[in-house]
Design a protein around this motif. Structure first.
Motif, PDB file in Angstrom:
ATOM      1  N   HIS A  10       0.688  -1.176  -0.009  1.00 34.52           N
ATOM      2  CA  HIS A  10       0.043  -0.085   0.122  1.00 34.52           C
ATOM      3  C   HIS A  10       0.839   1.245  -0.189  1.00 34.52           C
ATOM      4  N   VAL A  11       0.443   2.366  -0.756  1.00 36.07           N
ATOM      5  CA  VAL A  11       0.897   3.580  -0.605  1.00 36.07           C
ATOM      6  C   VAL A  11       0.267   4.640   0.169  1.00 36.07           C
ATOM      7  N   GLY A  12       0.777   4.998   1.101  1.00 34.47           N
ATOM      8  CA  GLY A  12       0.103   6.195   1.919  1.00 34.47           C
ATOM      9  C   GLY A  12       0.789   7.541   1.883  1.00 34.47           C
ATOM     10  N   CYS A  13       1.622   7.992   2.578  1.00 31.61           N
ATOM     11  CA  CYS A  13       2.190   9.160   2.308  1.00 31.61           C
ATOM     12  C   CYS A  13       3.129   9.473   1.081  1.00 31.61           C
ATOM     13  N   GLU A  14       3.674   8.571   0.577  1.00 37.13           N
ATOM     14  CA  GLU A  14       4.432   8.511  -0.508  1.00 37.13           C
ATOM     15  C   GLU A  14       5.780   9.540  -0.123  1.00 37.13           C
ATOM     16  N   HIS A  15       6.147   9.794   1.160  1.00 33.24           N
ATOM     17  CA  HIS A  15       7.572  10.212   1.042  1.00 33.24           C
ATOM     18  C   HIS A  15       8.268   9.717   2.345  1.00 33.24           C
ATOM     19  N   GLY A  16       8.065   8.466   2.634  1.00 33.00           N
ATOM     20  CA  GLY A  16       8.968   7.438   3.538  1.00 33.00           C
ATOM     21  C   GLY A  16       8.477   7.651   4.899  1.00 33.00           C
ATOM     22  N   VAL A  17       7.278   8.414   5.381  1.00 29.92           N
ATOM     23  CA  VAL A  17       7.000   8.474   6.709  1.00 29.92           C
ATOM     24  C   VAL A  17       6.181   7.383   7.296  1.00 29.92           C
ATOM     25  N   CYS A  18       5.396   6.933   6.653  1.00 29.01           N
ATOM     26  CA  CYS A  18       4.070   6.196   7.272  1.00 29.01           C
ATOM     27  C   CYS A  18       4.497   4.603   7.300  1.00 29.01           C
ATOM     28  N   GLY A  19       5.224   4.307   6.471  1.00 28.05           N
ATOM     29  CA  GLY A  19       5.755   2.644   6.605  1.00 28.05           C
ATOM     30  C   GLY A  19       4.894   1.765   5.523  1.00 28.05           C
ATOM     31  N   ALA A  20       3.755   2.335   5.190  1.00 24.96           N
ATOM     32  CA  ALA A  20       2.539   1.500   4.585  1.00 24.96           C
ATOM     33  C   ALA A  20       3.154   0.451   3.376  1.00 24.96           C
ATOM     34  N   CYS A  21       4.229   1.255   2.868  1.00 26.21           N
ATOM     35  CA  CYS A  21       4.704   0.578   1.222  1.00 26.21           C
ATOM     36  C   CYS A  21       5.949  -0.396   1.624  1.00 26.21           C
ATOM     37  N   THR A  22       6.252  -0.636   3.085  1.00 29.26           N
ATOM     38  CA  THR A  22       7.610  -1.455   3.232  1.00 29.26           C
ATOM     39  C   THR A  22       7.418  -2.598   2.663  1.00 29.26           C
ATOM     40  N   VAL A  50      12.518  -1.797   3.647  1.00 27.80           N
ATOM     41  CA  VAL A  50      12.814  -0.707   2.775  1.00 27.80           C
ATOM     42  C   VAL A  50      11.487   0.101   2.309  1.00 27.80           C
ATOM     43  N   ARG A  51      11.355   1.267   2.143  1.00 25.69           N
ATOM     44  CA  ARG A  51      10.391   2.294   2.002  1.00 25.69           C
ATOM     45  C   ARG A  51      10.320   1.918   0.370  1.00 25.69           C
ATOM     46  N   SER A  52       9.335   1.231  -0.277  1.00 23.74           N
ATOM     47  CA  SER A  52       9.195   1.321  -1.775  1.00 23.74           C
ATOM     48  C   SER A  52       8.810   2.243  -2.336  1.00 23.74           C
ATOM     49  N   CYS A  53       8.300   3.297  -1.436  1.00 28.11           N
ATOM     50  CA  CYS A  53       7.907   4.653  -2.185  1.00 28.11           C
ATOM     51  C   CYS A  53       9.166   5.704  -2.444  1.00 28.11           C
ATOM     52  N   LEU A  54      10.138   5.232  -1.637  1.00 32.90           N
ATOM     53  CA  LEU A  54      11.279   5.940  -1.915  1.00 32.90           C
ATOM     54  C   LEU A  54      12.514   5.519  -2.590  1.00 32.90           C
TER      55      LEU A  54
HETATM   56  S1  FES Z   1       3.990   5.569   1.462  1.00 35.56           S
HETATM   57 FE1  FES Z   1       4.434   6.251   3.417  1.00 35.56          FE
HETATM   58  S2  FES Z   1       6.327   5.596   3.533  1.00 35.56           S
HETATM   59 FE2  FES Z   1       6.273   4.785   1.585  1.00 35.56          FE
END
Ligand code: FES
Ligand code: FES
Length: 169
Positions: free
Chosen positions: A41-53, A61-65
């Motif tokens: 899942h993608v939440g914040c898209e800048h490495g904060v929330c961890g949903a994309c781990t 790793v944060r796959s959005c980063l």
């Molecule tokens: S979407 Fe929030 S850390 Fe990647």
């Protein structure tokens, strides 16, 4: 002008996928849109929330980063890869279910991958250590108590099941 595409082979949950993506394609978008693995899942898209781990060679790793082209030499594990070999719920998944560690479930894939890596490093965490394992992930629903309980329950299930838990080494 059309964007240049790069041929990339991604190895995810033990399967190789050949895709053609722009250099700027995020790994999270490649997993979801190019490979159809929408469990990430993608939440914040800048490495904060961890949903994309996701796990890269076992490391969260944060796959959005990360760009997809940066992941070509790695074994990627997404939430879809955390089941047991027979398709049943893996120990971390089972523990979150038993302990009610999720409500809406949006954050859950990131917690499951994070906890999987955390227990690989520390198979028998104290409550405080369990809190540390999930400290980098945000959940808007659960208040974390049940998540921390799930980490310790997952540790017990994992030890009962043995080291193999559906995660590629
Ligand atoms: S979407 Fe929030 S850390 Fe990647
Ligand atoms: S269960 Fe809803 S955000 Fe975590």
């Amino acid at each position: 002008m059309s964007e240049e595409l790069h041929a990339v082979r991604l190895r995810v949950n033990g399967t190789s996928y050949d895709v053609r993506v722009p250099a700027r394609r995020l790994l999270s978008d490649a997993l979801r849109h190019d490979l159809g693995l929408t469990g990430t899942h993608v939440g914040c898209e800048h490495g904060v929330c961890g949903a994309c781990t996701v796990l890269l060679d076992g490391t969260p790793v944060r796959s959005c980063l990360m760009f997809a082209v940066s992941a070509i030499d790695a074994e990627i594990t997404t939430v879809e890869g955390l089941t047991n070999d027979d398709g049943s719920l893996g120990p971390v998944q089972q523990a979150f279910k038993e302990c009610h560690g999720l409500q809406c479930g949006f954050c859950t894939p990131g917690f499951l991958t994070t906890v999987t890596a955390g227990l690989a490093a520390n198979p028998d965490p104290s409550r405080e250590e369990a809190r540390e394992i999930v400290a980098g992930n945000l959940c808007r629903c659960t208040g974390y108590q049940n998540i921390v309980a799930a980490v310790q329950r997952a540790a017990a299930l994992r030890q009962a099941q043995g080291p193999a838990e559906g995660v590629a080494p």
